[in-house]
Design an enzyme around this catalytic site. Structure first.
Site, mmCIF file in Angstrom:
data_model
loop_
_atom_site.group_PDB
_atom_site.id
_atom_site.type_symbol
_atom_site.label_atom_id
_atom_site.label_comp_id
_atom_site.label_asym_id
_atom_site.label_seq_id
_atom_site.Cartn_x
_atom_site.Cartn_y
_atom_site.Cartn_z
ATOM 1 N N ASP A 65 0.839 -1.204 0.000
ATOM 2 C CA ASP A 65 0.000 0.000 0.000
ATOM 3 C C ASP A 65 0.868 1.247 0.000
ATOM 4 O O ASP A 65 2.080 1.174 0.231
ATOM 5 C CB ASP A 65 -0.977 0.001 1.185
ATOM 6 C CG ASP A 65 -0.286 -0.181 2.530
ATOM 7 O OD1 ASP A 65 0.963 -0.226 2.582
ATOM 8 O OD2 ASP A 65 -0.991 -0.271 3.548
ATOM 9 N N ASN A 133 -7.628 -1.132 13.601
ATOM 10 C CA ASN A 133 -9.077 -1.264 13.365
ATOM 11 C C ASN A 133 -9.392 -2.501 12.524
ATOM 12 O O ASN A 133 -10.482 -2.621 11.973
ATOM 13 C CB ASN A 133 -9.624 -0.007 12.677
ATOM 14 C CG ASN A 133 -8.928 0.253 11.335
ATOM 15 O OD1 ASN A 133 -8.018 -0.479 10.952
ATOM 16 N ND2 ASN A 133 -9.357 1.283 10.636
ATOM 17 N N HIS A 135 -7.767 -3.347 9.783
ATOM 18 C CA HIS A 135 -7.475 -3.195 8.351
ATOM 19 C C HIS A 135 -6.289 -4.055 7.926
ATOM 20 O O HIS A 135 -5.448 -4.445 8.738
ATOM 21 C CB HIS A 135 -7.304 -1.720 7.954
ATOM 22 C CG HIS A 135 -6.032 -1.073 8.394
ATOM 23 N ND1 HIS A 135 -5.912 0.290 8.562
ATOM 24 C CD2 HIS A 135 -4.802 -1.575 8.678
ATOM 25 C CE1 HIS A 135 -4.677 0.581 8.916
ATOM 26 N NE2 HIS A 135 -3.991 -0.521 8.999
ATOM 27 N N GLU A 140 -9.679 -0.619 4.580
ATOM 28 C CA GLU A 140 -10.278 -0.200 5.840
ATOM 29 C C GLU A 140 -11.598 -0.945 6.064
ATOM 30 O O GLU A 140 -12.119 -1.582 5.130
ATOM 31 C CB GLU A 140 -10.533 1.315 5.785
ATOM 32 C CG GLU A 140 -9.265 2.152 5.572
ATOM 33 C CD GLU A 140 -8.432 2.317 6.836
ATOM 34 O OE1 GLU A 140 -8.560 1.513 7.776
ATOM 35 O OE2 GLU A 140 -7.620 3.268 6.887
HETATM 36 P P1 PGA Z 1 1.935 -1.725 12.681
HETATM 37 O O1 PGA Z 1 0.824 -1.295 11.634
HETATM 38 O O2 PGA Z 1 2.682 -2.849 12.049
HETATM 39 O O3 PGA Z 1 2.790 -0.513 12.864
HETATM 40 O O4 PGA Z 1 1.203 -2.157 13.910
HETATM 41 C C1 PGA Z 1 0.026 -2.248 11.032
HETATM 42 C C2 PGA Z 1 -1.055 -1.567 10.229
HETATM 43 O O5 PGA Z 1 -1.549 -0.509 10.657
HETATM 44 O O6 PGA Z 1 -1.433 -2.110 9.179
#
Ligand code: PGA
Length: 252
Positions: A65, A133, A135, A140
């Site tokens: 992404d 959340n 995602h 999302e």
């Molecule tokens: P993080 O983020 O690896 O920093 O926990 C994961 C995400 O938000 O997809």
């Protein structure tokens, strides 16, 4: 989904590297989806170590992404981050990675370009982290399980959690480009990495709650061979009992 319970972050990173390197040997030039964030940093450190050095050097990295609406060379772009912190130290050229152009004027067209490139090369391995959340990438809550690569609007929650990198919520881009859940579902192998007590509640929702686009990561429960590697702290809240292996790969 297969479940592997590990001790802690370092154990998760080592096991992920062992599994990834085993999967990567199945194909001559594996297409590997790479996430950014804190979760994969330990895995990326492992991959830079000598015994795994070859894993990525013959791979075709695919960016999971990216933000949209920033300069291509903005140091906060996720593609730039992957290149600087992971690929460049391994001597992998920027051209080797299938990368989103965050500065593309027409985001829909840019997403279609990447979707078609991914469709023609195929995804051998998708490495994923879990958002606060639920995602996956920038898919999302509400993302269709059949969704393809597309331009998306980030949720206030994601903007909030990314603000630290941008020096304030008002500076975080509001749009992103992400491989879709349907795109990711076509991967031959998938691993989801989850570590830490701060992820325990959301991981419980992913494992115990209904399979629904409201919780994008639950699409993984529809993928029989997907592997969850999670540490004890992250598994502290789930009611899911048993069925956890201790090794993601038997040669680890
Ligand atoms: P993080 O983020 O690896 O920093 O926990 C994961 C995400 O938000 O997809």
């Amino acid at each position: 989904m297969n479940l592997c319970e590990v001790q802690d972050y370092d154990d998760m990173s080592r096991q992920a590297a062992a599994l990834l390197s085993a999967w990567a040997t199945e194909t001559e030039r594996p297409g590997i989806v790479l996430p950014t964030g804190n979760t994969p940093l330990g895995l990326y450190r492992e991959l830079a170590a000598k015994r795994f050095a070859k894993v990525l050097s013959r791979a075709r990295p695919i960016q999971l992404d990216e933000y949209h609406g920033i300069a291509r060379d903005d140091w906060r772009s996720l593609g730039g981050w992957l290149h600087r912190d992971l690929l460049a130290p391994l001597g992998i050229s920027p051209e080797a990675m299938l990368r989103f152009d965050p500065s593309a004027e027409d985001g829909d067209r840019e997403a279609a370009r990447v979707e078609s490139a991914v469709a023609s090369m195929g995804i051998d391995i998708a490495i994923l982290g879990l958002g606060p959340n639920g995602h996956i990438g920038m898919n999302e809550p509400g993302s269709d399980f059949a969704s393809t690569t597309r331009l998306v609007t980030l949720t206030p929650e994601t903007i909030h959690s990314n603000a630290v990198y941008w020096g304030g919520e008002d500076k975080v881009p509001h749009h992103g480009l992400t491989l879709g859940l349907g795109t990711l579902a076509r991967a031959r192998h998938t691993m989801l990495l989850v570590s830490g007590a701060q992820k325990a509640k959301i991981l419980a929702a992913v494992l115990d709650g209904p399979i629904s686009p409201r919780m994008p990561a639950t699409y993984l429960r529809t993928i029989p061979g997907a592997m969850l590697i999670a540490d004890r702290a992250a598994l502290a809240v789930t009611r899911h009992q048993g069925g956890f292996s201790r090794r993601a790969h038997d040669r680890y």
